[in-house]
Design an enzyme around this catalytic site. Structure first.
Site, PDB file in Angstrom:
ATOM      1  N   ASN A 195     -13.400  -6.188   6.685  1.00  0.00           N
ATOM      2  CA  ASN A 195     -12.243  -6.615   5.901  1.00  0.00           C
ATOM      3  C   ASN A 195     -11.062  -5.665   6.094  1.00  0.00           C
ATOM      4  OD1 ASN A 195     -14.392  -5.197   4.643  1.00  0.00           O
ATOM      5  ND2 ASN A 195     -13.356  -5.278   2.680  1.00  0.00           N
ATOM      6  N   CYS A 248      -6.505 -14.689   3.441  1.00  0.00           N
ATOM      7  CA  CYS A 248      -5.720 -14.225   4.591  1.00  0.00           C
ATOM      8  C   CYS A 248      -4.245 -14.586   4.639  1.00  0.00           C
ATOM      9  CB  CYS A 248      -6.397 -14.677   5.876  1.00  0.00           C
ATOM     10  SG  CYS A 248      -8.002 -13.879   6.068  1.00  0.00           S
TER      11      CYS A 248
HETATM   12  P1  NAD Z   1     -15.470 -10.109   4.239  1.00  0.00           P
HETATM   13  O1  NAD Z   1     -14.948  -9.260   3.155  1.00  0.00           O
HETATM   14  O2  NAD Z   1     -16.110 -11.425   3.925  1.00  0.00           O
HETATM   15  O3  NAD Z   1     -16.526  -9.300   5.118  1.00  0.00           O
HETATM   16  C1  NAD Z   1     -16.287  -8.019   5.631  1.00  0.00           C
HETATM   17  C2  NAD Z   1     -17.615  -7.267   5.638  1.00  0.00           C
HETATM   18  O4  NAD Z   1     -17.421  -6.028   6.329  1.00  0.00           O
HETATM   19  C3  NAD Z   1     -18.134  -6.911   4.244  1.00  0.00           C
HETATM   20  O5  NAD Z   1     -19.427  -7.446   4.070  1.00  0.00           O
HETATM   21  C4  NAD Z   1     -18.142  -5.371   4.247  1.00  0.00           C
HETATM   22  O6  NAD Z   1     -19.227  -4.823   3.523  1.00  0.00           O
HETATM   23  C5  NAD Z   1     -18.264  -5.068   5.716  1.00  0.00           C
HETATM   24  N1  NAD Z   1     -17.821  -3.722   6.107  1.00  0.00           N
HETATM   25  C6  NAD Z   1     -16.701  -3.055   5.717  1.00  0.00           C
HETATM   26  N2  NAD Z   1     -16.657  -1.855   6.335  1.00  0.00           N
HETATM   27  C7  NAD Z   1     -17.755  -1.761   7.117  1.00  0.00           C
HETATM   28  C8  NAD Z   1     -18.254  -0.766   8.002  1.00  0.00           C
HETATM   29  N3  NAD Z   1     -17.600   0.373   8.189  1.00  0.00           N
HETATM   30  N4  NAD Z   1     -19.426  -0.998   8.639  1.00  0.00           N
HETATM   31  C9  NAD Z   1     -20.096  -2.159   8.457  1.00  0.00           C
HETATM   32  N5  NAD Z   1     -19.669  -3.141   7.635  1.00  0.00           N
HETATM   33  C10 NAD Z   1     -18.500  -2.942   6.980  1.00  0.00           C
HETATM   34  O7  NAD Z   1     -14.236 -10.351   5.246  1.00  0.00           O
HETATM   35  P2  NAD Z   1     -13.992 -11.619   6.184  1.00  0.00           P
HETATM   36  O8  NAD Z   1     -13.429 -12.742   5.379  1.00  0.00           O
HETATM   37  O9  NAD Z   1     -15.191 -11.821   7.022  1.00  0.00           O
HETATM   38  O10 NAD Z   1     -12.803 -11.072   7.090  1.00  0.00           O
HETATM   39  C11 NAD Z   1     -13.003 -10.094   8.076  1.00  0.00           C
HETATM   40  C12 NAD Z   1     -11.759 -10.005   8.930  1.00  0.00           C
HETATM   41  O11 NAD Z   1     -11.550 -11.257   9.601  1.00  0.00           O
HETATM   42  C13 NAD Z   1     -10.468  -9.736   8.159  1.00  0.00           C
HETATM   43  O12 NAD Z   1      -9.646  -8.924   8.933  1.00  0.00           O
HETATM   44  C14 NAD Z   1      -9.850 -11.119   7.994  1.00  0.00           C
HETATM   45  O13 NAD Z   1      -8.452 -11.054   7.900  1.00  0.00           O
HETATM   46  C15 NAD Z   1     -10.247 -11.782   9.285  1.00  0.00           C
HETATM   47  N6  NAD Z   1     -10.370 -13.255   9.228  1.00  0.00           N
HETATM   48  C16 NAD Z   1     -10.932 -13.864   8.148  1.00  0.00           C
HETATM   49  C17 NAD Z   1     -11.079 -15.242   8.131  1.00  0.00           C
HETATM   50  C18 NAD Z   1     -11.702 -15.960   6.952  1.00  0.00           C
HETATM   51  O14 NAD Z   1     -11.688 -17.181   6.942  1.00  0.00           O
HETATM   52  N7  NAD Z   1     -12.253 -15.286   5.972  1.00  0.00           N
HETATM   53  C19 NAD Z   1     -10.684 -16.004   9.235  1.00  0.00           C
HETATM   54  C20 NAD Z   1     -10.125 -15.338  10.329  1.00  0.00           C
HETATM   55  C21 NAD Z   1      -9.977 -13.962  10.316  1.00  0.00           C
HETATM   56  C1  UGA Z   2      -6.608 -20.052   7.495  1.00  0.00           C
HETATM   57  C2  UGA Z   2      -6.260 -20.604   8.890  1.00  0.00           C
HETATM   58  O1  UGA Z   2      -6.227 -22.039   8.822  1.00  0.00           O
HETATM   59  C3  UGA Z   2      -7.281 -20.150   9.930  1.00  0.00           C
HETATM   60  O2  UGA Z   2      -6.889 -20.591  11.223  1.00  0.00           O
HETATM   61  C4  UGA Z   2      -7.379 -18.617   9.900  1.00  0.00           C
HETATM   62  O3  UGA Z   2      -8.362 -18.177  10.813  1.00  0.00           O
HETATM   63  C5  UGA Z   2      -7.737 -18.166   8.499  1.00  0.00           C
HETATM   64  O4  UGA Z   2      -6.738 -18.641   7.562  1.00  0.00           O
HETATM   65  C6  UGA Z   2      -7.761 -16.666   8.345  1.00  0.00           C
HETATM   66  O5  UGA Z   2      -7.174 -15.959   9.126  1.00  0.00           O
HETATM   67  O6  UGA Z   2      -8.373 -16.285   7.356  1.00  0.00           O
HETATM   68  P1  UGA Z   2      -8.316 -20.726   5.572  1.00  0.00           P
HETATM   69  O7  UGA Z   2      -7.485 -19.811   4.741  1.00  0.00           O
HETATM   70  O8  UGA Z   2      -9.774 -20.546   5.567  1.00  0.00           O
HETATM   71  O9  UGA Z   2      -7.851 -20.638   7.114  1.00  0.00           O
HETATM   72  O10 UGA Z   2      -8.039 -22.238   5.144  1.00  0.00           O
HETATM   73  P2  UGA Z   2      -6.815 -23.248   5.399  1.00  0.00           P
HETATM   74  O11 UGA Z   2      -7.371 -24.564   5.687  1.00  0.00           O
HETATM   75  O12 UGA Z   2      -5.824 -22.713   6.354  1.00  0.00           O
HETATM   76  O13 UGA Z   2      -6.156 -23.325   3.958  1.00  0.00           O
HETATM   77  C7  UGA Z   2      -5.466 -22.228   3.396  1.00  0.00           C
HETATM   78  C8  UGA Z   2      -4.824 -22.649   2.085  1.00  0.00           C
HETATM   79  O14 UGA Z   2      -3.739 -23.548   2.316  1.00  0.00           O
HETATM   80  C9  UGA Z   2      -5.784 -23.385   1.151  1.00  0.00           C
HETATM   81  O15 UGA Z   2      -5.575 -22.978  -0.175  1.00  0.00           O
HETATM   82  C10 UGA Z   2      -5.408 -24.839   1.335  1.00  0.00           C
HETATM   83  O16 UGA Z   2      -5.716 -25.634   0.223  1.00  0.00           O
HETATM   84  C11 UGA Z   2      -3.904 -24.719   1.542  1.00  0.00           C
HETATM   85  N1  UGA Z   2      -3.322 -25.864   2.281  1.00  0.00           N
HETATM   86  C12 UGA Z   2      -3.663 -26.098   3.582  1.00  0.00           C
HETATM   87  C13 UGA Z   2      -2.414 -26.685   1.647  1.00  0.00           C
HETATM   88  O17 UGA Z   2      -2.077 -26.474   0.463  1.00  0.00           O
HETATM   89  N2  UGA Z   2      -1.879 -27.737   2.333  1.00  0.00           N
HETATM   90  C14 UGA Z   2      -2.196 -28.002   3.631  1.00  0.00           C
HETATM   91  O18 UGA Z   2      -1.664 -28.985   4.195  1.00  0.00           O
HETATM   92  C15 UGA Z   2      -3.125 -27.164   4.256  1.00  0.00           C
END
Ligand code: NAD
Ligand code: UGA
Length: 465
Positions: free
Chosen positions: A89, A274
């Protein structure tokens, strides 16, 4: 006999599903996901996975124990790996320089330090986390401080999955982006990672580029997506004032292929871990380079989202004769979107906070969010402290079904677009509500004409009323 070993640091929403899909498409690769959080790893090893994502359980069960493993033995798994993904994270900083804007990359730095300390062979280190542009430089310099003369190649491979559709997004990605150094070693590392994805992703969809373009593309992709939501939400307010219908506007403009129909669904505001974090990160980057106009331009996307969330609650209170005090409000949906149990930055929490300030009695139903998770969201995101706000336990009830939540309510607020809310028996619900019975649809998912016919007073985002 396995040919390649991958270790992923971070078993969260990205690390778990991403590695499960790699393992399921690459039976010859041994994939291990490690985390500092032992409970998280135990859950990944159990029948009750730590996150809800359609299709995830089946993918995990198909390869767990064969070529997919979850472990807390971080050092051993790193040491044995050829490729180490950093998928930890990267939240917005809450203190110090850049607080409230800059992304905190301390977890990424810690990962790099651990890799440098425990490695006994050269490795490719892949940034999967979303990071400020040029983070790879920091990671590279930390890795270079290893005392064994090892060489590390750092790649940027941002993740574009969306929650609720993660498995589909990973199985059929629109593109995979890989950035690396423009040196022979960098290009060789890129090709090694390309060959992993090539097991199931068509070559034309694997984009390779340089490090900084790859890192920045991730922030820009999220900024553009969020900008579309804020743009249509700004128009929803104008629709309500003029009698135009925001869904008709989306349909009309979305059929222009240059605009396209996606991400034009007006809502109570975007949430999720995010969008806000990554735009703030972009804003901070612009400010750090003295590009204040660019920073302000992107900051507006967040401000419009704040406006939309508070505008919704204001409308609710106004419609209910300017008072919600003591009224039972059924909140349908707490997750930030359907098909996930994730509540981070959910618009629902902000609406609940503002209703609590009015001393409304809130009854929340969400098919995937447990009460403890809701309370954590209030504690952490909203700074509504459950100990200093002793009434919170009394003011928020979690209901076992939508019907329970609505029983005797003055109003219903639909805040997550779960499919089941479209097909509820609203006639039955209406009969048991206090009259006049209000519905506030923050997702535009119900048939307003049919509800009005039943007798409801309906307010829907961006719709004439
Ligand atoms: P998350 O909080 O769900 O998971 C992160 C995990 O990393 C946690 O379980 C934490 O305990 C672990 N962690 C932290 N420091 C650590 C270390 N030093 N060694 C081992 N484990 C460690 O986060 P996430 O939603 O999976 O997001 C991770 C990254 O991906 C972020 O940068 C986020 O912006 C990006 N991202 C998230 C999404 C999404 O949909 N959630 C989509 C695309 C990109
Ligand atoms: C978003 C991006 O879509 C992913 O490509 C990206 O990897 C991710 O963020 C990330 O970096 O974490 P996510 O946040 O999981 O994905 O979900 P989305 O479908 O993008 O929706 C985000 C928010 O926008 C939600 O609250 C959704 O309800 C809202 N939304 C989306 C709207 O209000 N209107 C829309 O037309 C679309």
């Amino acid at each position: 006999m396995t040919s390649l070993k991958i270790c992923c640091m971070g078993a969260g929403y990205v690390g778990g599903p991403t590695m499960a899909v790699i393992a399921s498409n690459c039976p010859d690769i041994r994939v291990t996901v490690v985390d500092l959080n032992a409970a998280q790893i135990a859950a990944w090893n159990s029948s009750s996975l730590p996150i809800y994502e359609p299709g995830l359980q089946a993918v995990v069960e198909s390869c767990r124990g064969k070529n997919l493993f979850f472990s807390t033995d971080i050092e051993k798994e790193i040491e044995e790996a050829d490729i180490v993904f950093i998928s930890v994270n990267t939240p917005t900083k809450t203190q110090g320089i850049g607080a409230g804007r800059a992304a905190n990359i301390k977890n990424c730095e810690l990962c790099a330090r651990t890799i440098a300390k425990v490695s006994t062979s050269n490795k490719i280190v892949v940034e999967k986390s979303t990071v400020p542009v040029r983070t790879a430089d920091a990671v590279r310099r930390v890795l270079a401080c290893n005392d064994k003369g090892l060489t590390f190649q750092v790649l940027s491979n941002p993740e574009f999955l969306a929650e609720g559709t993660a498995i589909d997004d990973l199985q059929r990605p629109s593109r995979v982006l890989i950035g690396g150094e423009e040196t022979p070693g960098g290009q060789e590392a890129i090709q090694k990672l390309v060959s992993v994805y090539a097991n199931w992703v068509p070559a034309a969809q694997i984009i390779t580029t340089n490090l900084w373009s790859s890192e920045l593309s991730k922030l820009v992709a999220n900024a553009f997506l969020a900008q579309r939501v804020s743009s249509i939400n700004s128009i929803s307010a104008l629709c309500e004032s003029t009698g135009a219908d925001v869904s008709e506007i989306s349909r009309a403009i979305g059929s222009d292929p240059r605009i396209g129909p996606k991400f034009l669904q007006s809502s109570v505001g975007f949430g999720g871990s995010c969008f806000q974090k990554d735009i703030l990160n972009l804003v901070y980057l612009c400010e750090s380079y003295g590009l204040n106009e660019c920073a302000e331009y992107w900051h507006q996307v967040i401000k419009m989202n704040e406006y939309q969330k508070s505008r919704f609650t204001k409308k609710m209170v106004e419609r209910m004769f300017n008072t919600a005090t003591g009224k039972k409000i059924a909140v349908l949906g707490f997750a930030f979107k359907k098909d996930t149990g994730d509540t981070r930055e959910t618009a629902s929490a902000f609406v609940c906070r503002d209703l609590l300030a009015e001393r409304a009695k809130i009854h929340v139903y969400d098919p995937q969010v447990k009460r403890e998770q809701m309370m954590l969201e209030f504690d952490y995101t909203l700074n509504v402290n459950t100990t200093t706000e002793p009434d919170l336990e009394k003011l928020i009830t979690t209901s076992p079904s939508a019907y329970d939540a609505c029983d005797g309510a003055h109003a219903i607020a639909i805040l997550t677009e779960w499919d089941e809310f479209k097909t509820l028996d609203y006639q039955r619900i209406y009969e048991k509500m206090s009259k006049p019975a209000f519905i506030f649809d923050g997702r535009n998912i119900v048939d307003q004409a049919a509800l009005r016919k039943i007798g409801f007073e309906v307010y829907a985002i961006g719709k004439p009323w």
